[in-house]
Design an enzyme around this catalytic site. Structure first.
Site, PDB file in Angstrom:
ATOM      1  N   SER A   1       0.846  -1.189   0.000  1.00  0.00           N
ATOM      2  CA  SER A   1       0.000   0.000   0.000  1.00  0.00           C
ATOM      3  C   SER A   1       0.881   1.239   0.000  1.00  0.00           C
ATOM      4  CB  SER A   1      -0.902   0.022   1.226  1.00  0.00           C
ATOM      5  OG  SER A   1      -1.599   1.255   1.340  1.00  0.00           O
TER       6      SER A   1
ATOM      7  N   TYR B   1      -2.533   0.149  10.329  1.00  0.00           N
ATOM      8  CA  TYR B   1      -2.562  -0.333   8.945  1.00  0.00           C
ATOM      9  C   TYR B   1      -1.280   0.068   8.207  1.00  0.00           C
ATOM     10  CZ  TYR B   1      -3.915  -0.996   4.093  1.00  0.00           C
ATOM     11  OH  TYR B   1      -3.949  -1.392   2.775  1.00  0.00           O
TER      12      TYR B   1
END
Length: 262
Positions: free
Chosen positions: A139, A152
């Site tokens: 990501s 995250y």
């Protein structure tokens, strides 16, 4: 027997990878579809049946559960395949102030994004050989600390470091491992128009184009792919600007994701 494995295959990016792999690799003997929800995997297998000569194997596993790796390992040991394509994609995202987050959500991100990605590699890499490749879904959240997305982002930073390390470990065997670092995608976890604050204003990727390009680059031995000029520029900025300043610039101050959908 040559196989492809896609984790997180029941929705979003994983589902699209499965569709493209089914049409792209006609010499694959089996495609293994892995995710928690059997009914979604079975529906996907039915959809793909007409686009591939490969047998489609539904493997319902929750990769946040440690017992899943033993079960996957037994399936591989019993079949003794060569994994030609591995898409290590299962993941979970939640946003919010760390002090306010549910411990179950925080642990789920660690279990799936960190433990899951690591153990899928441990189980699958021994079955890969020269010419095989893996795409690991990272990501852009890994590029710099992100307040309101602390766990995250940190989990994806772990993934980034892991991929580059094992890429070097596997290079002598001719196995390529590529990190895909996408930004906003219109998927079940991040529906276009549902995000608030900064994250909702970021550009969305062309999902089909991203997958085609990812597969092409991984086949050719590329080590990292960050789609879209905007996110490439962000990656470069994160290398130059001090992390403490980047954390001030990237703070989200809002939620906007729908959580686990894999």
């Amino acid at each position: 027997m040559d196989i492809a494995i896609i984790t997180g295959a029941s929705s979003g990016l994983g589902r699209e990878f499965a569709r493209h792999i089914a049409g792209r690799y006609q010499r694959i003997d089996e495609i293994w579809l892995i995710a928690r929800r059997r009914e979604r995997l079975e529906a996907l297998a039915s959809e793909l049946a007409s686009s591939t000569h490969a047998a489609l194997r539904v493997v319902p596993l929750d990769l946040a559960d440690s017992s899943s790796y033993g079960r996957l390992g037994k399936l591989l040991a019993g079949t003794k395949p060569v994994i030609r394509v591995l898409v290590n994609n299962a993941g979970y995202e939640r946003e919010g102030l760390l002090r306010d987050m549910k411990p179950t959500d925080m642990l789920a991100m660690i279990d799936l994004n960190v433990k899951g990605v690591t153990m899928v590699n441990r189980v699958c890499l021994p079955y890969m050989s020269r010419g095989s490749f893996e795409i690991v879904t990272g990501s852009v959240s890994a590029f710099a600390p992100m307040p309101w997305q602390a766990v995250y982002g940190a989990s994806k930073a772990y993934v980034r470091s892991l991929v580059f390390a094992i890429r070097e470990e596997e290079r002598p065997r001719g196995v390529n491992i590529m990190l895909l670092s996408p930004g906003n995608m219109d998927t079940e976890m991040n529906v276009r128009g549902s995000g608030g604050g900064k994250i909702g204003m970021l550009p969305y990727l062309d999902l089909a184009g991203t997958i085609k390009r990812s597969l092409s680059l991984a086949e050719r031995g590329c080590g990292e792919y960050t789609p879209m000029t905007f996110y490439k520029a962000y990656r470069l900025a994160a290398k130059i600007v001090p992390a403490t300043l980047m954390a001030q610039l990237t703070r989200l101050n809002s939620g906007g994701t729908n959580g686990r959908g894999l």
